[in-house]
Design a protein around this motif. Structure first.
Motif, PDB file in Angstrom:
ATOM      1  N   THR A   7     -14.038   3.224   8.783  1.00 11.85           N
ATOM      2  CA  THR A   7     -12.725   2.748   8.317  1.00 11.85           C
ATOM      3  C   THR A   7     -12.847   2.048   6.971  1.00 11.85           C
ATOM      4  O   THR A   7     -12.013   2.236   6.074  1.00 11.85           O
ATOM      5  N   LEU A  11     -10.950   3.134   3.496  1.00 12.18           N
ATOM      6  CA  LEU A  11     -10.098   2.202   2.766  1.00 12.18           C
ATOM      7  C   LEU A  11     -10.636   1.923   1.359  1.00 12.18           C
ATOM      8  O   LEU A  11      -9.858   1.699   0.427  1.00 12.18           O
ATOM      9  N   ARG A  28      -0.788   2.041   2.824  1.00 14.26           N
ATOM     10  CA  ARG A  28      -1.432   2.016   4.135  1.00 14.26           C
ATOM     11  C   ARG A  28      -0.702   1.126   5.138  1.00 14.26           C
ATOM     12  O   ARG A  28      -1.033   1.145   6.318  1.00 14.26           O
ATOM     13  N   LEU A  35      -7.486  -5.442   3.062  1.00 14.04           N
ATOM     14  CA  LEU A  35      -8.196  -4.377   2.349  1.00 14.04           C
ATOM     15  C   LEU A  35      -9.376  -4.954   1.573  1.00 14.04           C
ATOM     16  O   LEU A  35     -10.464  -4.367   1.546  1.00 14.04           O
TER      17      LEU A  35
END
Length: 315
Positions: A7, A11, A28, A35
């Motif tokens: 993940t 990102l 997102r 983030l």
């Protein structure tokens, strides 16, 4: 180096593509701070700084560029894989393997599959005829069709085809003229009864029912066979009395080659069921077929009913 979180990798690429944390966060549906935390964790895992952060922009470092260059094909493959799953849910593709008894394959599936396959051009169907009850999963099938209720607890059963069927007794006019027409099942003793032997080795019994009374007559005659066609042709040729699924005899009864007998004693039973394992991932072709059968049941107005054992003559 610790194994990075997938993940965090995704990102990180999203931040670079968007040109900053705020823009990526908006796309997102995440916060810019979350983030930023993900990217810092990724940098800690790989032991390198991957982004140059300024108040005006965010750009990848040389290491970040090299990493993205290697990662992008893999990320595209991952995205495509999930898109394929979504497409499969909407447009099922693949092979549906079914194990079914002979009467179902001959009289029920042709019209049923014609409608189903026109709806789902990406689906192929493989049908194997087998009258014995088997473990469909161990046999490599997606589902089976049977009449009996002896299903494991983790199996799911869905009605398929007409909900009531029956066995019909008949003989050729020439046979009845020569041997007489029985008016009661007990009068079958001494008649030529065309017997059926199943794959299990068991010989079917002529089972009749009237007002709750059941009579079982073991077939005795010159012919015992596992072939429905041979049995029916032999009845038409005057060799004896046949007792089998009504569908097998519909044409010779209609054109007079066979004459029905003992109509008051013909035994009716619940129609067949599609059964499949309830504790495993359902392939998209099977899911589509199950949904198709449920829609058909709604259209036909079939009442819910439990499967019960089909008469002995069919096993």
């Amino acid at each position: 180096m610790r194994q990075p979180n997938l993940t965090d990798v995704v990102l990180f690429a999203a931040v670079v593509d968007a040109g900053g944390f705020r823009a990526a966060a908006q796309k997102r549906g995440l916060s810019a701070s979350s983030l930023s935390d993900c990217v810092r964790r990724l940098e800690s895992d790989v032991g390198l700084r991957l982004l140059n952060r300024t108040t005006r922009c965010v750009t990848p470092t040389a290491a970040g560029e090299r990493l993205l260059e290697r990662l992008r094909p893999a990320l595209r493959e991952i995205d495509a894989a999930f898109n394929d799953l979504d497409d499969e849910a909407q447009r099922p593709v693949g092979t549906l393997k079914l194990n079914v008894p002979v009467p179902v394959a001959r009289f029920l599936l042709p019209d049923l599959l014609a409608r189903f396959l026109r709806l789902y051009p990406g689906v192929n169907v493989e049908v194997v005829m087998d009258n014995t009850f088997i473990d469909v999963i161990a046999g490599g099938y997606d589902a089976g069709v049977r009449y009996e209720e002896s299903l494991a607890k983790d199996m799911i059963a869905v009605p398929i085809g007409p909900r009531r069927q029956r066995f019909v007794a008949a003989a050729a006019p020439s046979y009845l003229a020569a041997c007489g027409t029985p008016g009661h099942p007990e009068e079958l003793v001494g008649h030529q009864l065309l017997g059926h032997r199943f794959e299990s080795g068991k010989v079917g019994v002529f089972e009749f029912e009237k007002e709750g009374r059941i009579l079982r007559i073991p077939p005795q005659g010159q012919l015992l066979t596992s072939s429905h066609d041979l049995k029916i042709r032999s009845a038409i040729n005057g060799l004896g009395i046949v007792y089998t699924f009504e569908d097998f005899l519909r044409e010779p009864l209609a054109d007079g080659r066979l004459v029905p007998i003992l109509q008051d004693w013909w035994q009716a039973f619940d129609g067949p069921y599609l059964y499949y394992h309830g504790r495993r991932h359902m392939p998209s072709p099977l899911r589509a077929f199950v949904d198709f059968l449920k829609a058909q049941a709604t259209e036909e107005g079939w009442p819910p009913c439990r499967a019960r054992s089909v008469p002995q003559a069919s096993r």
